[in-house]
Design a protein around this motif. Structure first.
Motif, PDB file in Angstrom:
ATOM      1  N   PHE A 105      -5.371 -11.330  32.562  1.00 33.61           N
ATOM      2  CA  PHE A 105      -6.151 -10.176  32.434  1.00 33.61           C
ATOM      3  C   PHE A 105      -5.621  -9.073  33.553  1.00 33.61           C
ATOM      4  O   PHE A 105      -5.361  -7.898  33.183  1.00 33.61           O
ATOM      5  N   CYS A 106      -5.735  -9.525  34.865  1.00 33.93           N
ATOM      6  CA  CYS A 106      -5.255  -8.336  35.776  1.00 33.93           C
ATOM      7  C   CYS A 106      -4.875  -9.411  36.940  1.00 33.93           C
ATOM      8  O   CYS A 106      -5.786  -9.781  37.545  1.00 33.93           O
ATOM      9  N   ALA A 107      -3.638  -9.351  37.495  1.00 29.40           N
ATOM     10  CA  ALA A 107      -3.075 -10.096  38.433  1.00 29.40           C
ATOM     11  C   ALA A 107      -3.616  -9.526  40.097  1.00 29.40           C
ATOM     12  O   ALA A 107      -2.949 -10.070  40.960  1.00 29.40           O
ATOM     13  N   GLY A 108      -4.202  -8.360  39.972  1.00 26.40           N
ATOM     14  CA  GLY A 108      -4.538  -7.870  41.132  1.00 26.40           C
ATOM     15  C   GLY A 108      -3.620  -6.613  41.509  1.00 26.40           C
ATOM     16  O   GLY A 108      -2.953  -6.188  40.908  1.00 26.40           O
ATOM     17  N   MET A 109      -3.753  -6.118  42.803  1.00 28.39           N
ATOM     18  CA  MET A 109      -2.992  -5.035  43.220  1.00 28.39           C
ATOM     19  C   MET A 109      -1.607  -5.333  43.190  1.00 28.39           C
ATOM     20  O   MET A 109      -1.144  -6.326  43.415  1.00 28.39           O
ATOM     21  N   ASP A 110      -0.680  -4.403  42.746  1.00 28.68           N
ATOM     22  CA  ASP A 110       0.794  -4.534  42.764  1.00 28.68           C
ATOM     23  C   ASP A 110       1.322  -4.486  43.889  1.00 28.68           C
ATOM     24  O   ASP A 110       1.069  -3.410  44.652  1.00 28.68           O
ATOM     25  N   LEU A 111       1.724  -5.688  44.698  1.00 29.91           N
ATOM     26  CA  LEU A 111       1.868  -5.580  46.005  1.00 29.91           C
ATOM     27  C   LEU A 111       3.569  -5.181  46.313  1.00 29.91           C
ATOM     28  O   LEU A 111       3.895  -5.427  47.533  1.00 29.91           O
TER      29      LEU A 111
ATOM     30  N   ALA B 271      -7.644 -13.090  36.623  1.00 31.94           N
ATOM     31  CA  ALA B 271      -8.090 -11.956  37.137  1.00 31.94           C
ATOM     32  C   ALA B 271      -8.426 -12.180  38.668  1.00 31.94           C
ATOM     33  O   ALA B 271      -9.440 -12.842  39.037  1.00 31.94           O
ATOM     34  N   VAL B 272      -7.560 -11.585  39.492  1.00 31.10           N
ATOM     35  CA  VAL B 272      -7.663 -12.080  41.044  1.00 31.10           C
ATOM     36  C   VAL B 272      -7.800 -10.503  41.686  1.00 31.10           C
ATOM     37  O   VAL B 272      -7.357  -9.529  41.197  1.00 31.10           O
ATOM     38  N   GLY B 273      -8.356 -10.530  42.590  1.00 31.22           N
ATOM     39  CA  GLY B 273      -8.516  -9.224  43.772  1.00 31.22           C
ATOM     40  C   GLY B 273      -9.102  -8.247  42.828  1.00 31.22           C
ATOM     41  O   GLY B 273     -10.149  -8.378  42.260  1.00 31.22           O
ATOM     42  N   ILE B 274      -8.452  -6.735  42.582  1.00 30.78           N
ATOM     43  CA  ILE B 274      -8.907  -5.746  41.815  1.00 30.78           C
ATOM     44  C   ILE B 274      -9.197  -6.209  40.528  1.00 30.78           C
ATOM     45  O   ILE B 274     -10.106  -5.712  39.624  1.00 30.78           O
ATOM     46  N   GLY B 275      -8.378  -7.171  39.837  1.00 26.05           N
ATOM     47  CA  GLY B 275      -8.650  -7.780  38.502  1.00 26.05           C
ATOM     48  C   GLY B 275      -9.964  -8.480  38.330  1.00 26.05           C
ATOM     49  O   GLY B 275     -10.450  -8.411  37.313  1.00 26.05           O
ATOM     50  N   ALA B 276     -10.377  -8.956  39.511  1.00 16.87           N
ATOM     51  CA  ALA B 276     -11.973  -9.560  39.426  1.00 16.87           C
ATOM     52  C   ALA B 276     -12.860  -8.390  39.788  1.00 16.87           C
ATOM     53  O   ALA B 276     -13.902  -8.443  38.972  1.00 16.87           O
TER      54      ALA B 276
ATOM     55  N   PRO C  71     -13.084  -7.510  50.707  1.00 16.34           N
ATOM     56  CA  PRO C  71     -13.530  -7.101  49.214  1.00 16.34           C
ATOM     57  C   PRO C  71     -13.751  -5.418  48.812  1.00 16.34           C
ATOM     58  O   PRO C  71     -14.359  -4.758  49.747  1.00 16.34           O
ATOM     59  N   GLU C  72     -13.123  -5.056  47.869  1.00 15.69           N
ATOM     60  CA  GLU C  72     -13.082  -3.473  47.687  1.00 15.69           C
ATOM     61  C   GLU C  72     -14.030  -3.308  46.399  1.00 15.69           C
ATOM     62  O   GLU C  72     -14.497  -4.121  45.795  1.00 15.69           O
TER      63      GLU C  72
END
Length: 293
Positions: free
Chosen positions: A64-70, A129-134, A162-163
């Motif tokens: 879904f979305c692995a979070g922010m592109d670090l 779905a982690v970080g922003i993905g969640a 958490p943001e």
């Protein structure tokens, strides 16, 4: 109707149900500043079109979305480290481009736009779905997930908070105790754990997820008044935090009056005539039902 984006796919079917696909599959749909800008564009322009009645959000490929592109250079969250930041300064300079772009949380700007959309928004969480993905899904009205979904509020492992306004949304969805446990632990949840914690509406086999989400969205909007639906969404979110039921009564009364002289007339006539209603109200022209701040 199809619009092309760099990180998203967007299409709308004949019933007005839009499918918004996060589309960076080679990067597990990781959230970057381009995706943030495009999501803002969708929810503040495309999705406001009256031809769009509901939005289903999913991911391309296995995530879904692995979070922010670090992997981005500099401050990976796109924030300006040279600015002075206090609560008072941010309020004072909220719309100043330097602070809007350099201090305001990028994910929060997206979730505020999702929350403001006067139409149903459904997450179809097809994979990790982690970080922003969640947290981006918390601003959506319902969340369905695949059995392969994995959801994580993992901010504590990165030394950040958490943001995306998630500390407003998450406790309202799952309760304070559950929200704090998930944030403190920063673990990756299975779909079954997220369902048990009341984060998810339902869990589906992978091939069944998107059709189920689309069918659910369609059931919300076909032969329904866009105005009544939009106002009901405002009432539920607005009055869920009201101090007294009188506040709900006041906004209910204003909304009920406007709908009774608008689409409500057609709805009652269709009910009495045992026919399908033909509603003419639009979500782009809503009456104001709460006092101005």
């Amino acid at each position: 109707m199809t619009t092309s984006y760099e990180t998203l796919d967007w299409s709308v079917d004949a019933d007005g149900v839009a499918t918004l696909t996060l589309s960076r599959p080679d990067a597990l749909n990781a959230f970057d500043l381009t995706m943030a800008r495009e999501l803002l564009a969708v929810f503040t322009t495309e999705a406001l079109d009256d031809a769009v009645r509901a939005v289903v959000v999913t991911g391309a490929g296995r995530a879904f979305c692995a979070g922010m592109d670090l992997s981005a250079p500099g401050n990976v969250f796109g924030l300006d480290e040279t600015l002075e930041v206090t609560p008072e300064l941010l309020r004072e300079r909220f719309d100043d481009p330097a602070y809007a772009d350099g201090v305001r949380d990028t994910g929060g700007r997206v979730t505020l736009a999702i929350h403001a959309l006067p139409k149903p928004v459904i997450a179809a969480i097809n994979g990790p779905a982690v970080g922003i993905g969640a947290t981006m899904t918390l601003a959506m009205d319902l969340r369905l997930a695949s059995t392969k979904a994995r959801i994580g509020f993992v901010f504590g492992r990165l030394g950040i908070v958490p943001e995306a306004a998630s500390t407003w949304f998450l406790p309202r969805i799952v309760g304070v105790q559950q929200a704090l446990e998930w944030v403190y632990a920063a673990d990756i949840l299975t779909a079954e754990q997220a369902l048990a914690g009341r984060l998810l509406r339902s869990v589906h086999e992978p091939d069944d997820l998107l059709p189920a989400a689309l069918e659910l969205a369609r059931s919300f909007v076909v032969d329904r008044s866009p105005v009544a639906l939009a106002l009901a969404k405002q009432l539920v979110y607005g009055n869920g935090a009201a101090a007294h039921p009188l506040d709900a009564h006041l906004s209910d009364s204003v909304a009920m009056w406007h709908t009774s002289v608008g689409d409500g007339k057609e709805g009652v006539a269709a009910f009495l005539a045992k026919r399908t209603p033909h509603f003419t109200g639009t979500a782009s022209e809503l009456p104001r039902i709460f006092p101005e701040a």
